[in-house]
Every structure is written in structure tokens, then in C-alpha cells.
Scaffold this active site. Structure first.
Site, short mmCIF file in Angstrom:
data_model
loop_
_atom_site.label_atom_id
_atom_site.label_comp_id
_atom_site.label_asym_id
_atom_site.label_seq_id
_atom_site.Cartn_x
_atom_site.Cartn_y
_atom_site.Cartn_z
N LYS A 12 5.29 -0.37 13.29
CA LYS A 12 4.57 0.42 12.06
C LYS A 12 3.98 1.63 12.51
O LYS A 12 3.73 2.82 11.78
CB LYS A 12 3.58 -0.61 11.31
CG LYS A 12 4.11 -1.63 10.65
CD LYS A 12 3.49 -2.63 10.24
CE LYS A 12 4.22 -3.78 9.43
NZ LYS A 12 3.22 -5.13 9.26
N ILE A 26 1.08 -1.32 -0.23
CA ILE A 26 -0.14 0.07 -0.08
C ILE A 26 0.83 1.32 0.00
O ILE A 26 1.79 1.63 0.90
CB ILE A 26 -0.86 -0.04 1.23
CG1 ILE A 26 -1.79 -1.36 1.26
CG2 ILE A 26 -1.81 1.43 1.39
CD1 ILE A 26 -2.48 -1.42 2.59
#
Ligand code: NAP
Length: 458
Positions: free
Chosen positions: A216, A147
Site C-alpha cells: 500500500k 477510505i
């Protein structure tokens, strides 16, 4: 249409950039394949030939997913790095990845990595070293695989102010929670299914305890709020305590449970000494109840998605495959082409803008709605007692639901049976909620507090 329109200038076409690849595992092998198979297309897009100068691995004879020329392999990563224009680090882990990235910067190479574990711990110091050397360090693959999310945050939203980022950034845990939601499976059974299908590793700790999502989260927060955050700034709770009963109760109440990484700008709580700074950022990973009509609720299986709220852009969602060799290689190659274009055309590397003014706010600064599950005695006055306790601690109740289980009904000896209570609160602080839960546990009418989960997106 005239094909010549899309051709790079003739002089640029002749340039060759040496690309060193560190690692040929799930992702690295696919990156090598694409560099070799699509060399002409990449040269046309880049304006230079990307010559794969070597691939560093631990074991040259290890079986690989892709058939790659043996002469490209080496175990001497350091020498490979020193002769490269672009270094792609896909080894993973802290060392020797960190040392090799530093060596690459020292030798003037542009670096592309997918190493979230390293960036979450050492990102700010590595970006600083790359900036100081006028070099680019890109890492699109480190968050949410294929993504494109970091570049939109860094470039497309650079003129906006992000207020909150919520991401499903770990496919394994999303698969497990989705299995539990759609089939009613227990956590253990859903984990076993994830392992069987290859979504979970033999040791799933980093995924199910939320550590991977936390890494993340730190990276997303740093880019979104122009402030360096590291793994230790992230409040982290995994999904191991989420039960089938929690999932069923949430479903019943119109929610779905997702493991979210949330980075959110918040006012600094009164009494915090932050040198007059008014706002800070809280970064957290925890199982979260989302309304079933929230866009993130529609993210099923092992897919990832990141939902961004920004002052001018409003709400944005980025969705796709968060892992896998080929999808992740797409993000790596995007960074390589972009960096190579800059090397061909000149100009400084893109630098991180870390103004560093926003303090890290602990979980105590966060106010959310809460979902609380209780196992209580089924007798008159219970609801009144519990409501009074919530009111006493300043936590107001939005909805309360009681289910009496026949099988747990009044006993023959007259002792009361038990009832399941599900409570959704209005927004409350972590401290107020914790004090309420503590007090509830002390009530003689309470058998147990079965769950305490946060609600977002309402
Ligand atoms: P992997 O399959 O474990 O491959 C690691 C590669 O690095 C192997 O080729 C290994 O060599 C090599 N390597 C490891 N330590 C080394 C050392 N000390 N010296 C030389 N070579 C060494 O890892 P991966 O799944 O491709 O992941 C690579 C990176 O991408 C990680 O940082 C990961 O977090 C990130 N990432 C992965 C995914 C994904 O879907 N897999 C998604 C996003 C980001 P051998 O082959 O000889 O063992």
C-alpha cells in the site's frame, strides 16, 4: 424538491453496461449483492444500467456469504472478460489476475481492482497499458479499504504538492499494537486475540512482517509523488520485534507505537549521483513512535487512517474501515460508478501522471528521531560514557531516562546490578544512528540494546 431534477437524461437511461466480476469472496460477493440489490439507484447515478453479466470463481459450489443467482457463476473468466464493458477484478494474487486485467484492456474494457499485491509489483506497467488504450484502471479499494484516499490524492490534491504521507494501512497490526498499548499484552497474546476475532489470517506473515503495508505504501507513494514506485523500493520492517516493554516505555514517555507506511519527499543526500535532481522520495514501513496527541495516535483497533501533509492544504487526515467485505465493496462500487459515468458521458479515462523525475531514496537518506532502549550496568559513569559515545557519532540526545530495577540491584558478590536506559535522540541519519548503536553494543557496561525505533510526528 423536484425529483426530476436528479434524473439522468432519458436517452442515457436506456444504455446498458456489461459488468464482469472476477471473484466472489469477502469483497466480490458484497459487490455482486450491491450491484443486484441497488441496480435502480446505481442506474440513476450512472446514467446506464450496470448489468452483472457473470461472476468468475474457482469453485462454483463453494459456500458464499451472499445468496447469488447460480446461473451468473462461471469458471471461464477469460470468456467473461472478453464480453464486458467493465471488469471488476477481486480475485487477488498475481496470476491469473494480471493476465485477465491485460485481456480486459486488450478488449477495451474499463478495469476496477482492489488487488494491492499485483499493483505494488506491476502497477506502473498496467497503468501504462490502460493509458495507451485510453481506458481507465481504478483501484480505490487497494489502499485502506473503504477510505476514499486515492481519489483525493489523485484528483482533489492534484493542484497541490504533497510532502509526506503517513498511513496506518494495515488493520491487523494496528489492532495488535493497540491491544498491547491498552491492555499491556505481549505481542504473542495480542496476535492470538487478533486471530481469535478474525482480524488476523491463519498465516499472518504478510500483515505482521509489514508486507501488506509496504504494498500500500508503494501505491500511495506513486500517486502522491507522480513517480512509479514498486514493492522493492519500500524499506520494510514489521512488528514482530516490538515487545510489551517497548510499548510500556513508549507510553511512559508520551508516545504510542504504530506501524506506519511513510512516503516522504527528501533532499537527495550529498554525494548521491542523481543527475542533478535535488529531491527524491523515501518509502518505508516500520514501527514508529508517535506523540500520543498526534491525530494518528487516536486510531484504535483495526481501523485505518492516512495523514497527508501538503504544501498548500497543510495537514489532512482520512479515517475509516480499512478492510471487510462490505466496506471495501463501497470503494469498489465508487470506482465502478465513476468509470461507468465516463463511459456514458464520453471522454478519455483518467490517466496516471507519472512524471518519473523523483529518484527512490533508500532508508539511509532519512533522518528521524530515534528511541533506543538499553540494558546497562548500574554503576557510576555509565551515563557519561553513553552520552560521550552519542556525541562522538554526531547524534544528540533529546531525553534520557534511567530506571534501576530493585530486583536487578547490586549482587551480594559486589557485581553491579542493571538499569534500563531509554534515550530519545534529536534527528539523526540512519547511518549515524547505526554506527552509534554498533559502538554502544561494544561497551562492556552494556548488557543489551533492547530496542531501536523511529519517532515521527514531533
Ligand atoms: P477472497 O475472499 O479470497 O476471494 C477471492 C475470490 O476469487 C474467490 O471467490 C475465489 O473463488 C476467486 N478466485 C481466486 N483465484 C481464482 C482463480 N484462479 N480463478 C477464478 N476465481 C478465482 O478475497 P477477498 O478478501 O475478497 O479479496 C479480493 C481482493 O480484494 C484482493 O486483491 C484483496 O487484496 C483485495 N482487498 C480485500 C480486502 C478485504 O477486506 N478482504 C480489503 C481491501 C482489498 P472461489 O470462491 O471459488 O474460491
Amino acid at each position: 424538491m423536484d425529483a426530476a431534477v436528479f434524473s439522468p437524461p432519458a436517452s442515457a437511461e436506456t444504455k446498458t453496461l456489461k459488468v464482469a466480476l472476477l471473484g466472489a469472496g469477502n469483497v466480490g460477493a458484497q459487490v455482486a449483492r450491491i450491484l443486484l440489490e441497488d441496480a435502480d439507484a446505481l442506474a440513476a447515478r450512472t446514467g446506464a444500467r450496470l448489468e452483472l453479466s457473470g461472476i468468475a470463481v474457482r469453485n462454483i459450489d463453494a459456500p458464499r456469504d451472499v445468496d447469488l443467482p447460480r446461473e451468473l457463476f462461471t469458471t471461464d473468466a477469460s470468456t467473461l472478460v472478453r464480453g464486458a464493458d467493465v471488469v471488476i477484478e477481486l480475485m487477488g494474487g498475481l496470476e491469473p489476475a494480471r493476465t485477465l486485467i491485460l485481456e480486459a484492456i486488450e478488449h477495451g474494457a474499463t478495469v476496477v481492482t482492489g488487488n494491492k499485491a499485483l499493483l505494488a509489483v506491476d502497477g506502473p506497467s498496467l497503468y501504462e497499458k490502460a493509458d495507451a488504450a485510453g481506458l481507465e484502471l481504478s483501484y480505490e479499494a487497494a489502499v485502506a479499504g473503504a477510505i476514499p484516499i486515492l481519489r483525493p490524492i489523485r484528483d482533489s490534491l492534484a493542484g497541490d504538492k504533497i510532502t509526506r504521507v503517513m498511513g496506518i494501512v494495515n488493520g491487523t497490526t494496528n489492532f495488535i499494537l493497540d491491544q498491547m498499548d491498552t491492555t499491556g499484552a505481549s505481542f504473542e497474546d495480542a496476535l492470538a486475540e487478533a486471530t481469535r476475532l478474525g482480524y488476523a489470517e491463519a498465516d499472518p506473515t504478510a500483515d505482521i512482517e509489514g508486507h501488506d503495508a509496504a504494498a500500500k505504501g508503494a501505491i500511495l507513494a506513486s500517486l502522491s509523488f507522480h513517480t512509479p514506485f514498486s514493492l522493492e523500493d519500500v524499506h520494510c520492517q514489521g512488528i514482530t520485534q516490538v515487545t510489551a516493554a517497548d510499548i510500556a516505555a513508549a507510553k511512559d514517555a508520551g508516545f504510542v507505537i504504530k506501524l506506519l507506511a511513510i512516503a516522504q519527499k527528501l533532499p537527495v543526500p550529498a554525494g548521491n549521483d542523481n543527475g542533478g535532481v535535488q529531491a527524491g522520495v523515501s518509502v518505508r514501513v516500520h514501527p514508529t513512535l508517535l506523540p500520543r496527541d498526534h491525530p494518528l495516535a487516536a486510531v484504535h483497533g483495526a481501523f485505518n487512517a492516512v495523514f497527508i501533509e501538503a504544501e498548500s492544504a497543510g495537514e489532512l487526515m482520512f479515517y475509516g474501515q480499512g478492510a471487510g467485505g462490505t466496506p471495501t465493496a463501497s470503494a469498489v462500487l465508487g470506482d465502478v460508478v465513476s468509470a461507468a459515468r465516463r463511459l456514458v458521458l464520453g471522454g478519455p479515462g483518467r490517466t496516471e501522471t507519472t512524471t518519473g523525475v523523483l529518484p527512490v531514496l533508500g532508508i539511509e537518506a532519512v533522518t528521524t528521531q530515534y528511541y533506543i532502549g538499553l540494558d546497562a550496568a548500574d554503576q557510576p559513569g555509565v551515563l557519561a560514557k553513553i552520552s560521550a559515545l552519542f556525541a562522538e557519532h554526531g547524534v544528540s540526545i533529546e531525553a534520557m531516562r534511567q530506571t534501576v530495577h530493585r530486583e536487578r540491584g547490586p549482587h551480594d558478590d559486589g557485581a553491579p546490578g542493571s538499569a534500563e536506559l531509554r534515550i530519545v535522540t534529536h534527528r539523526a541519519s540512519e547511518a549515524a544512528l547505526a554506527a552509534t548503536v554498533q559502538a554502544i553494543k561494544g561497551l562492556d557496561i552494556i548488557n543489551s540494546v533492547t530496542s531501536v525505533l523511529r519517532v515521527e510526528g514531533v
